[in-house]
Each structure stands twice: as C-alpha cells, then as structure tokens.
Design a protein around this motif. Structure first.
Motif, mmCIF file in Angstrom:
data_model
loop_
_atom_site.group_PDB
_atom_site.id
_atom_site.type_symbol
_atom_site.label_atom_id
_atom_site.label_comp_id
_atom_site.label_asym_id
_atom_site.label_seq_id
_atom_site.Cartn_x
_atom_site.Cartn_y
_atom_site.Cartn_z
ATOM 1 N N GLU A 73 0.874 -1.234 -0.101
ATOM 2 C CA GLU A 73 0.076 -0.101 0.011
ATOM 3 C C GLU A 73 0.719 1.156 0.119
ATOM 4 N N LYS A 95 -2.511 4.788 -5.213
ATOM 5 C CA LYS A 95 -2.836 3.156 -5.595
ATOM 6 C C LYS A 95 -4.036 2.734 -5.799
ATOM 7 N N VAL A 98 -6.454 1.234 -3.165
ATOM 8 C CA VAL A 98 -6.182 1.522 -1.890
ATOM 9 C C VAL A 98 -6.692 2.923 -1.578
ATOM 10 N N GLN A 103 -3.563 4.322 3.740
ATOM 11 C CA GLN A 103 -2.128 4.754 3.916
ATOM 12 C C GLN A 103 -1.802 5.730 4.824
#
Length: 315
Positions: A73, A95, A98, A103
């Motif tokens: 991630e 991402k 994600v 994050q």
C-alpha cells in the motif's frame, strides 16, 4: 525645446554589464540543464496522492521509517526532512484499490512504532484527475500571462526595449524554476502563484526604468546611449531600493515565519526579487543598448498632412 540634463553624479552601471551578463547566461544554461535532467519535483497539487507531515520528539531516522513503510500500500513513498531534523514529510502516490485513509494509518503506525510521541501535523489528499487538471490550468495561466505581457510591451515600447523586457522576464522565470529543480523543492500551486507574481514584479521594475530611458533620450542633448541608460538607472535607483527593500522585509518574514503552507511561495518570491532587480539593468537595459537603441528611435513619428507639399499661394 529640449531640456538639457546634467549627467553629473551618474553611476556607471553598465561598466559591469558584460561579466554580469555572462553570469546570467551561465545561470540560465544551468537552470535549463537542471530542468532537462532532474525535472521539477511536482507537488501533490499536480501529481495527486497523499502527503503526511509528522513531527518527531527527537531527530527522525528516515532510513528506519522507510523500512517500516515497505508494504504494498505504501510502495513508492518518498520520505524526507522538512525544515528541521525532527520534521518529516511523506508523500504517497495514488494506488489503485487503496484508500488514502489506509495509507495515512500505515504511516502513523510506522511513525508511532519509532516514536510514540510523534505528532501528525498535516494530511493532504488530492486525486490524480484533479492534479492533472490543475497542472494543465497552471501551465495555461503562465503561458497566457507571458503572451499578454509580450503584446503589451510590444505596443508600449520601441521593439528594442520590448525585446529587452521579454528577455528579462524569461531570464527571471527560468532561473527561479531552475532553483526549484536543482534543490528538488516542492512545486505546488502556491509556488506557481509565486512565479506569476515574480513575472509581474520584474515587469513593473523594467517598465519604470524603460519609461525613464525613453524620457531622457528626448530630454538629454548630450551623451550616447550608454550614458543616457546609466543616468536613467541612477535616477530610478532610489525607487528600486525602497521598493525592493520593503518587499524583502515582508517576504523574508513570510519565508522564516509563514509556515509550511506558504514556504514555497515565499521562496519563489525571494528568488524572483533578486534576479528581477538586476535583470532590469543587466539584461533588459543592456540588451537594448547592444541592439543599438538611440535617440532617433525614441522620436515621435511625423505625419505629413495631405497637401502639405503644395505651395499655399498656388490656386
């Protein structure tokens, strides 16, 4: 009847024009080289992603933090100091699949593992589509501003002076961008605003000098182009010093105490004020002299009236 102005007390600024112009050329070439090789460190506003700013209780170990952020991630995370050795900023790219919140949680978990007293100071999230639109609009804003300025100075001044002012503007923008490229400073929307402000500041200073040059070419009977340009710069120097000095006081205060949000803006202005001040003399004015500016170019065009060549006594 033209007024005769004395050139006593004139400072010979153009005496140093050749070496300073060579230095400016070296700086421009170096800036272009840096922009071509290293590029610009685009900020979150243009690339999209997540920025997390952290404050550790002691000197932060960047290598250890990078090692902790080794999951899928957080792949591609950029970790660097921001200001002091205790302040750290992390940039996480977008991402697919994600969430930004995930994050941020991983960053805080890794930072807390290294320092339980770590403080999360700032979190910013920008989507990639928004970042791309901002980049396009920002580039368009700079391009439109430069085109409008080029049109304005072309009508306002004789072409030799206009070319000098445009060269000075290009000089200031390229060197300012070169500094951001060389030191890989974040280039975000506030920095873009700073670059546009530099363009306006530099143009204003150049126009003040050029207005006096044009005026003195018509008023001074004696002296060549270099003497007249030196006199004009000397006459406007007190205004330049006052304007630059008062502006620097504010910009330095913003640079030192303005906080992280406008640090890039203050940096761009600080660089632009320095290069913009000397470019008005050693780029714009010197280039106009080298292009052969003289008194005849400043004289108003005489328009012959219809029938003026005929004898008035002729029926």
């Amino acid at each position: 009847m033209f007024q005769v102005l004395s050139i006593k007390g004139t400072v010979n600024f153009l005496r140093h024009a050749v070496p300073i112009s060579i230095l400016s050329l070296i700086l421009v070439i170096g800036s272009l080289t840096s922009l071509a090789t290293k590029g610009i460190n685009w900020g979150l506003d243009f690339t999209g992603g997540t920025v997390v700013e952290l404050e550790f209780s002691s000197t932060a170990d960047l290598q250890a933090l990078r090692a902790e952020l080794s999951s899928e991630e957080t792949e591609g995370v950029v970790v660097q100091h921001f200001g002091s050795s205790r302040d750290v900023i992390t940039r996480l790219p977008v991402k697919e699949g994600v969430k930004s919140e995930t994050q941020v949680e991983q960053v805080m978990a890794a930072a807390t593992k290294l320092d339980p007293k770590v403080i999360q100071k700032r979190v910013e999230m920008v989507g990639p589509q928004i970042g791309q639109e901002l980049a396009e609009q920002g580039g368009l804003a700079v391009l439109v501003a430069l085109i409008c300025i080029l049109i304005y100075v072309s009508f306002r001044f004789e072409w030799r002076l206009a070319l000098g002012s445009v060269a000075a503007l290009a000089h200031d923008v390229i060197i300012t961008l070169g500094v951001f490229s060389l030191f890989q400073l974040d280039f975000d929307l506030t920095v873009l605003a700073g670059v546009l402000t530099v363009v306006g500041y530099s143009l204003n200073d150049t126009i003040v000098v050029f207005d006096r040059i044009r005026e003195n070419f018509l008023k001074m009977r004696k002296g060549g182009p270099e003497e007249i340009v030196n006199t004009s710069i000397t006459q406007t120097m007190s205004r330049t010093i006052i304007t630059t000095g008062t502006t620097l006081v504010v910009v330095i205060a913003l640079f030192l105490k303005g906080g992280t949000m406008i640090h890039g803006f203050a940096t761009a202005l600080l660089m632009g004020i320095f290069v913009g001040t000397f470019s008005s003399i050693y780029v714009a004015s010197f280039l106009a002299v080298k292009l052969g500016i003289n008194r005849e170019h400043m004289m108003p065009v005489e328009i012959e009236k219809e029938g003026a060549d005929q004898d008035p006594l002729t029926p």
